[in-house]
Design a protein around this motif. Structure first.
Motif, PDB file in Angstrom:
ATOM      1  N   VAL A   1      26.355  36.382  40.283  1.00 52.29           N
ATOM      2  CA  VAL A   1      26.937  35.945  41.881  1.00 52.29           C
ATOM      3  C   VAL A   1      28.051  35.469  41.988  1.00 52.29           C
ATOM      4  CG1 VAL A   1      26.389  35.238  43.627  1.00 52.29           C
ATOM      5  CG2 VAL A   1      24.566  36.000  42.367  1.00 52.29           C
ATOM      6  N   THR A   2      28.914  35.968  43.342  1.00 51.69           N
ATOM      7  CA  THR A   2      30.391  34.341  42.799  1.00 51.69           C
ATOM      8  C   THR A   2      30.451  34.535  44.583  1.00 51.69           C
ATOM      9  OG1 THR A   2      31.487  36.517  43.658  1.00 51.69           O
ATOM     10  CG2 THR A   2      31.688  35.875  40.857  1.00 51.69           C
ATOM     11  N   THR A   3      31.321  33.302  44.788  1.00 50.95           N
ATOM     12  CA  THR A   3      31.725  32.916  46.217  1.00 50.95           C
ATOM     13  C   THR A   3      32.530  33.703  46.552  1.00 50.95           C
ATOM     14  OG1 THR A   3      32.704  31.332  46.192  1.00 50.95           O
ATOM     15  CG2 THR A   3      29.963  31.139  46.426  1.00 50.95           C
ATOM     16  N   LEU A   4      32.962  34.332  48.190  1.00 53.98           N
ATOM     17  CA  LEU A   4      34.040  34.979  48.140  1.00 53.98           C
ATOM     18  C   LEU A   4      35.612  34.375  48.355  1.00 53.98           C
ATOM     19  CD1 LEU A   4      32.781  37.057  51.374  1.00 53.98           C
ATOM     20  CD2 LEU A   4      33.548  38.126  49.048  1.00 53.98           C
ATOM     21  N   ASP A   5      34.942  33.149  48.042  1.00 55.08           N
ATOM     22  CA  ASP A   5      36.249  32.210  47.684  1.00 55.08           C
ATOM     23  C   ASP A   5      36.863  31.897  46.353  1.00 55.08           C
ATOM     24  OD1 ASP A   5      34.773  30.864  47.240  1.00 55.08           O
ATOM     25  OD2 ASP A   5      34.579  28.788  49.089  1.00 55.08           O
ATOM     26  N   ASN A   6      36.142  32.999  45.716  1.00 59.49           N
ATOM     27  CA  ASN A   6      36.306  32.776  43.882  1.00 59.49           C
ATOM     28  C   ASN A   6      36.877  33.949  43.833  1.00 59.49           C
ATOM     29  OD1 ASN A   6      36.411  32.671  41.450  1.00 59.49           O
ATOM     30  ND2 ASN A   6      34.572  31.212  41.558  1.00 59.49           N
ATOM     31  N   PRO A   7      38.627  34.274  43.493  1.00 60.64           N
ATOM     32  CA  PRO A   7      39.069  35.676  43.315  1.00 60.64           C
ATOM     33  C   PRO A   7      38.769  35.521  41.599  1.00 60.64           C
ATOM     34  CG  PRO A   7      40.385  34.774  44.502  1.00 60.64           C
ATOM     35  CD  PRO A   7      39.019  33.792  44.488  1.00 60.64           C
ATOM     36  N   ALA A   8      38.828  34.822  41.150  1.00 60.88           N
ATOM     37  CA  ALA A   8      39.329  34.719  40.030  1.00 60.88           C
ATOM     38  C   ALA A   8      37.975  35.194  38.683  1.00 60.88           C
ATOM     39  CB  ALA A   8      39.673  33.505  39.185  1.00 60.88           C
ATOM     40  N   SER A   9      37.199  34.618  39.654  1.00 60.55           N
ATOM     41  CA  SER A   9      35.565  35.078  39.479  1.00 60.55           C
ATOM     42  C   SER A   9      34.870  36.560  39.686  1.00 60.55           C
ATOM     43  CB  SER A   9      34.310  33.725  39.678  1.00 60.55           C
ATOM     44  OG  SER A   9      33.398  34.040  38.666  1.00 60.55           O
ATOM     45  N   MET A  10      34.873  36.970  40.706  1.00 59.20           N
ATOM     46  CA  MET A  10      35.522  38.581  40.619  1.00 59.20           C
ATOM     47  C   MET A  10      36.052  39.128  39.899  1.00 59.20           C
ATOM     48  SD  MET A  10      34.989  38.646  44.746  1.00 59.20           S
ATOM     49  CE  MET A  10      35.497  36.984  45.578  1.00 59.20           C
ATOM     50  N   THR A  11      37.395  38.546  39.368  1.00 59.55           N
ATOM     51  CA  THR A  11      38.051  39.507  38.832  1.00 59.55           C
ATOM     52  C   THR A  11      37.720  39.586  37.173  1.00 59.55           C
ATOM     53  OG1 THR A  11      40.206  39.087  40.369  1.00 59.55           O
ATOM     54  CG2 THR A  11      41.069  39.761  37.624  1.00 59.55           C
ATOM     55  N   VAL A  12      37.102  38.698  36.659  1.00 58.09           N
ATOM     56  CA  VAL A  12      36.413  38.172  35.284  1.00 58.09           C
ATOM     57  C   VAL A  12      35.336  39.728  35.609  1.00 58.09           C
ATOM     58  CG1 VAL A  12      35.157  37.135  34.283  1.00 58.09           C
ATOM     59  CG2 VAL A  12      37.202  36.239  34.717  1.00 58.09           C
ATOM     60  N   LEU A  13      34.778  39.370  36.329  1.00 56.39           N
ATOM     61  CA  LEU A  13      33.494  40.128  36.035  1.00 56.39           C
ATOM     62  C   LEU A  13      34.381  41.768  36.226  1.00 56.39           C
ATOM     63  CD1 LEU A  13      31.041  38.715  38.764  1.00 56.39           C
ATOM     64  CD2 LEU A  13      30.459  38.453  36.116  1.00 56.39           C
ATOM     65  N   ARG A  14      35.094  42.105  37.178  1.00 53.63           N
ATOM     66  CA  ARG A  14      35.108  43.368  37.368  1.00 53.63           C
ATOM     67  C   ARG A  14      35.657  43.822  35.099  1.00 53.63           C
ATOM     68  NH1 ARG A  14      38.868  42.669  40.822  1.00 53.63           N
ATOM     69  NH2 ARG A  14      40.830  43.128  39.435  1.00 53.63           N
ATOM     70  N   ARG A  15      36.422  43.267  35.111  1.00 55.71           N
ATOM     71  CA  ARG A  15      37.075  43.373  34.140  1.00 55.71           C
ATOM     72  C   ARG A  15      35.688  43.715  32.803  1.00 55.71           C
ATOM     73  NH1 ARG A  15      41.931  39.220  34.131  1.00 55.71           N
ATOM     74  NH2 ARG A  15      43.283  40.317  35.510  1.00 55.71           N
TER      75      ARG A  15
END
Length: 171
Positions: free
Chosen positions: A130-144
Motif C-alpha cells: 500500500v502506498t500513498t498517492l503522494d509517493n510516486p517513487a514507491s509506486m514506481t518501485v512496485l510497478r517495476r
C-alpha cells in the motif's frame, strides 16, 4: 532513470538483535525524510525502541513476519524491507530506504530480492503493498517489480493505492 544499485553494493539480512543500534540510528536520521511520504512513527517508537525491537524478533521467530535490513559493503544500514501479516501464502510488503541511499535504484533492487525470497525461502505466493498517492517513487518501485494497482484506499487519512503482485512463474 538511475541504474539499479548493484547487488554486490549491499546485502539483505534478516533482522537480528545486534542490528538494534544501527536500526535505531537509521530511523532517527531519516525520520523527517520518511514523514514526507509515510505516516510518522511517533515519539513513543523511539523511546520504546528496545522493547519494540525485541517484539519484532519474537514476531519473526513465530513466522508471522519477516524483517530485513539493507547493509552496504561499508557496513551502513541504509534501508529495511519487511514482509508482515504472513498468512495463507500471502504477506504485506513494506520498505524504507534512507535519504542518503534514495534515488539510486536500491529500493527497486531490494524489493526484487525480497520478492524472490518471498517465494523461494518463505513459500509465499502473493504480496500486497500500500502506498500513498503522494509517493510516486514507491509506486514506481512496485510497478517495476510486477505489482499492479488493485484499489484505492486511505492510509492515516491520506489517499492511497493498494497493489498486488501475483505469483511469479517457477524458474
Amino acid at each position: 532513470m538511475n541504474a539499479p544499485a548493484p547487488a554486490d553494493a549491499w546485502t539483505l539480512e534478516s533482522l537480528r538483535a545486534d542490528h538494534a543500534p544501527a536500526l535505531l540510528d537509521f530511523e532517527r536520521r531519516n525520520r523527517a525524510h520518511f514523514a514526507r511520504t509515510v505516516p510518522d512513527r511517533g515519539d513513543a517508537y523511539f523511546t520504546e525502541f528496545a522493547d519494540r525491537h525485541h517484539a519484532l524478533l519474537a514476531e519473526q521467530e513465530s513466522g508471522l513476519s519477516r524483517f530485513h535490513v539493507l547493509i552496504t559493503r561499508q557496513g551502513d544500514l541504509v534501508g529495511r524491507v519487511n514482509l508482515v501479516d504472513i498468512e495463507d501464502g500471502s504477506a504485506e510488503l513494506g520498505y524504507r530506504i534512507g535519504e542518503s541511499a534514495a534515488g539510486r535504484g536500491m529500493a527497486t533492487a531490494a524489493v526484487a530480492e525480497i520478492c524472490r525470497a518471498a517465494q523461494a525461502a518463505y513459500g509465499l505466493s502473493r504480496l500486497i503493498a500500500v502506498t500513498t498517492l503522494d509517493n510516486p517513487a514507491s509506486m514506481t518501485v512496485l510497478r517495476r517489480n510486477g505489482f499492479t494497482q488493485v484499489e484505492t484506499t486511505t492510509i492515516d487519512g491520506r489517499p492511497g493505492v493498494r497493489h498486488e503482485r501475483p505469483p511469479a512463474p517457477a524458474d
